[in-house]
Design a protein around this motif. Structure first.
Motif: not given
Length: 477
Positions: A407-415, A426-439
């Motif tokens: 899986r793409e663990e890098r926040f910036d690349v995934l965004v 916004k719809e997947l903000s909860w999913y992006l949190d896995t990359r924001r906090f302790g990816s």
């Protein structure tokens, strides 16, 4: 008296006095011999009726499909084909069956006819075997992951997320379809819907599963998924079951190791526990093969195909290498493929996948590092900027059976990938949190359970390995 299963009676190591078993009549011949089956095994037990001392009105009710209870002694069989039979001392009709109307008569039925009678087809030998194997495989899935310390997670069936980005989803709503509420823009006002937003039946539990893997380390989901794909092929269902493990700190190589080990485990479990059913299905498949032209016949029997997966290490091949092999292959050069491979970037079809497995490498194959533009947004982008850390496992006779990725663990690349595909952050903000906090690096894969059952049973239509198939225009039973 305690009811004893037919399977246990046939596996007895000795004759027995006064046993009772209950089941359904498969055949009744010569007014004397009942072939009885209770679903515990593909094998029937012969029950010998004392017709001279049995009332005619009872004998007339012993028809195919009738439910009966028999009591008597388990003795050594005088006929060939089975070790024991029951000498019936007492027979009771539990449920009559109209012999003129019961569809599952003891003769060969077409698979299409049996699909039209899916509520009764499990009473045939073939479908009884398929469903017992399906049950054993389901247990093997849980057994494998539980032994490995995975946590079983029940991900949502109703969701606002589209994991694949395909848009082919079944909408869930409680709004009145004949009077839909509209907002100021004139579009449907989903704020007045049950969940206050647009929701669908899930196509995958992966995204939610990732969030749990990033806390529990290794998890798996095993539940129903849905695709509103208007496809009437032998490989597609609208409702099916998916097995999806997700593992924190696993890279693509770890993911391939896990998938290979897992799939070999569940197939061996079926071989070890479904011997009679698999032998029956192998014989059925061999009979079907005889009616095919020589060129279309399988080179392996069912059991050979299953052992082929167990006895061979899976060959790991990059997508780029596979394209080169296919481009230079004889069927491609002679234009025998339905889809000719001309250039890098082509989406491989089943015929290409089977060629790699059955003709070129002659072993199961794992393809990896696919072009980014033919894979999902959540797959890790490679340093070349054009491929992703994806993998597919290819099997003989079926092609792709497992799909997964790092899986793409890098926040910036995934965004950036989400923006390029028009996926709402916004719809997947909860999913992006896995990359924001302790990816962290993590990987997983998906295995369509019906595709696995299809391979293990040797069936060729996926509608025949699920109890009640859901397909376009069909939601019977």
């Amino acid at each position: 008296m305690r009811n004893t299963k037919v399977k246990d009676l046939l596996n007895s190591t000795t004759t027995l006095q006064e046993v009772n078993t209950k089941g359904w009549v498969r055949t009744f011949r010569n007014n004397q011999f009942i072939a009885l089956n209770d679903g515990s095994t593909i094998n029937n037990i012969q029950c010998v009726v004392d017709f001279e001392n049995t009332a005619d009105e009872i004998l007339k009710r012993i028809t195919t499909g009738a439910a009966v209870s028999v009591t008597g002694n388990l003795v050594e069989s005088k006929g060939s084909g089975q070790k024991y039979e029951i000498q019936v001392a007492k027979l009771e009709i539990l449920g009559d069956s109209d012999p003129e109307k019961f569809p599952m008569q003891p003769k060969k039925h077409s698979l299409e006819f049996l699909r039209e009678n899916a509520h009764l087809r499990v009473r045939t030998n073939a479908f009884g075997a398929i469903m017992r194997i399906r049950s054993v495989l389901s247990f093997a899935v849980h057994n494998y992951f539980q032994q490995k310390g995975f946590v079983y997670v029940n991900t949502p069936i109703i969701t606002g997320a589209d994991a694949e980005g395909a848009g082919e989803m079944f909408q869930v709503t409680s709004l009145p379809l004949d009077n839909l509420p509209k907002n100021e823009e004139g579009t449907i006002d989903y704020k007045k819907d049950f969940f206050g937003k647009h929701t669908n039946l899930t196509v995958s539990g992966q995204l939610e599963g990732e969030t749990f893997a990033m806390a529990l380390g290794q998890i798996y989901t095993f539940g129903p998924t849905f695709r509103a794909e208007n496809s009437n092929t032998s490989r597609h269902l609208a409702e099916f079951w998916m097995i999806e493990p997700e593992v924190a700190f696993n890279d693509l190589d770890d993911n391939m190791d896990l998938a290979e080990d897992f799939i070999q485990y569940v197939i061996k479990y079926a071989l070890d526990n479904c011997g009679d059913d698999l032998k029956f299905l192998e014989g059925r498949l061999l009979e079907e093969e005889k009616s095919k032209p020589q060129a279309e016949r399988s080179e392996m029997t069912l059991l050979e195909r299953l052992n082929f997966v167990l006895e061979n290490n899976f060959k790991r091949v990059s997508y780029t290498e596979a394209i080169d092999i296919l481009r230079e292959s004889t069927p491609n050069k002679k234009k025998k493929f339905n889809y000719i491979i001309n250039e890098w970037g082509a989406d491989l079809q089943s015929e290409h996948e089977r060629y790699l497995v059955e003709k070129h490498f002659k072993c199961p194959v794992i393809l990896f590092d696919y072009p980014a533009n033919i894979k999902a947004f959540y797959m890790r982008l490679n340093e070349d900027g054009k491929t992703v850390r994806a993998m597919d496992i290819l099997f003989p006779g079926i092609g792709e059976i497992v799909g997964g990725s790092q899986r793409e663990e890098r926040f910036d690349v995934l965004v950036e990938k989400m923006k390029a595909l028009g996926i709402d952050e916004k719809e997947l903000s909860w999913y992006l949190d896995t990359r924001r906090f302790g990816s962290a690096t993590h990987s997983g894969f998906g295995l369509g359970f019906e595709r696995l059952v299809l391979f293990v049973t040797g069936m060729t239509n996926i509608r025949d390995v699920i109890p009640f198939p859901r397909t376009p225009g069909s939601a019977e039973f």
